[in-house]
Design a protein around this motif. Structure first.
Motif, PDB file in Angstrom:
ATOM      1  N   LEU A  19       0.842  -1.201   0.000  1.00 17.09           N
ATOM      2  CA  LEU A  19       0.000   0.000   0.000  1.00 17.09           C
ATOM      3  C   LEU A  19       0.878   1.251   0.000  1.00 17.09           C
ATOM      4  N   LEU A  20       1.875   1.277   0.875  1.00 16.46           N
ATOM      5  CA  LEU A  20       2.771   2.436   0.954  1.00 16.46           C
ATOM      6  C   LEU A  20       3.594   2.593  -0.319  1.00 16.46           C
ATOM      7  N   ALA A  21       3.979   1.487  -0.934  1.00 13.63           N
ATOM      8  CA  ALA A  21       4.740   1.552  -2.189  1.00 13.63           C
ATOM      9  C   ALA A  21       3.879   2.084  -3.336  1.00 13.63           C
ATOM     10  N   GLY A  74      -2.249   4.261 -11.358  1.00 17.25           N
ATOM     11  CA  GLY A  74      -1.735   4.438  -9.999  1.00 17.25           C
ATOM     12  C   GLY A  74      -2.835   4.434  -8.958  1.00 17.25           C
ATOM     13  N   ILE A  75      -3.966   5.027  -9.306  1.00 20.49           N
ATOM     14  CA  ILE A  75      -5.112   5.036  -8.392  1.00 20.49           C
ATOM     15  C   ILE A  75      -5.651   3.621  -8.241  1.00 20.49           C
ATOM     16  N   GLN A  76      -5.774   2.912  -9.355  1.00 18.25           N
ATOM     17  CA  GLN A  76      -6.255   1.524  -9.338  1.00 18.25           C
ATOM     18  C   GLN A  76      -5.353   0.637  -8.479  1.00 18.25           C
ATOM     19  N   ALA A  77      -4.044   0.780  -8.626  1.00 14.77           N
ATOM     20  CA  ALA A  77      -3.104  -0.050  -7.866  1.00 14.77           C
ATOM     21  C   ALA A  77      -3.264   0.168  -6.363  1.00 14.77           C
ATOM     22  N   PHE A  78      -3.419   1.425  -5.949  1.00 12.72           N
ATOM     23  CA  PHE A  78      -3.600   1.732  -4.527  1.00 12.72           C
ATOM     24  C   PHE A  78      -4.936   1.201  -4.031  1.00 12.72           C
ATOM     25  N   PHE A  79      -6.010   1.530  -4.751  1.00 13.53           N
ATOM     26  CA  PHE A  79      -7.343   1.108  -4.327  1.00 13.53           C
ATOM     27  C   PHE A  79      -7.473  -0.409  -4.263  1.00 13.53           C
ATOM     28  N   SER A  80      -6.775  -1.127  -5.137  1.00 11.89           N
ATOM     29  CA  SER A  80      -6.898  -2.588  -5.171  1.00 11.89           C
ATOM     30  C   SER A  80      -6.331  -3.253  -3.919  1.00 11.89           C
ATOM     31  N   LEU A  81      -5.532  -2.530  -3.168  1.00 11.02           N
ATOM     32  CA  LEU A  81      -4.944  -3.074  -1.940  1.00 11.02           C
ATOM     33  C   LEU A  81      -5.821  -2.870  -0.716  1.00 11.02           C
ATOM     34  N   ILE A  82      -6.871  -2.102  -0.858  1.00  7.31           N
ATOM     35  CA  ILE A  82      -7.790  -1.834   0.254  1.00  7.31           C
ATOM     36  C   ILE A  82      -8.753  -3.015   0.383  1.00  7.31           C
ATOM     37  N   ASP A  83      -8.809  -3.580   1.581  1.00 15.63           N
ATOM     38  CA  ASP A  83      -9.682  -4.729   1.827  1.00 15.63           C
ATOM     39  C   ASP A  83     -11.111  -4.319   2.165  1.00 15.63           C
TER      40      ASP A  83
END
Length: 99
Positions: A19-21, A74-83
């Motif tokens: 998430l931080l990455a 970039g938004i998709q990559a971050f959001f995809s890590l949210i459970d």
């Protein structure tokens, strides 16, 4: 005044580093592709719970960003890590951002 988006969400602790990455690329996408985006702060509350505090130029800017969702890589990559998204709130600052 500035519009503030406050999102509380959960991420499995094993995914926190990912998430931080992913965060810098998400912020770049917001800076280059979201009208009225002024900045954001990520706060870790517990091992699995986070607050994302995002500053917008107006309520309309925030609404348009929500409508568009994760339409950039970039938004998709971050959001995809949210459970789990726990809550999303909107407010306004009482002083200028950065004061």
């Amino acid at each position: 005044m500035t519009t503030v988006e406050i999102t509380r969400f959960r991420v499995l602790p094993a995914r926190a580093d990912a998430l931080l990455a992913a965060r810098p690329e998400m912020l770049r996408d917001f800076q280059t592709d979201r009208a009225g985006f002024l900045g954001a702060r990520l706060v870790r509350l517990t091992a699995d719970e986070w607050l994302d505090i995002v500053f917008w130029g107006s309520s309309e800017n925030f609404a348009e960003s929500r409508r568009r969702g994760a339409d950039r890589p970039g938004i998709q990559a971050f959001f995809s890590l949210i459970d789990e998204v726990v809550s999303v709130e909107e407010g306004t600052t009482t002083e200028p951002v950065g004061a």
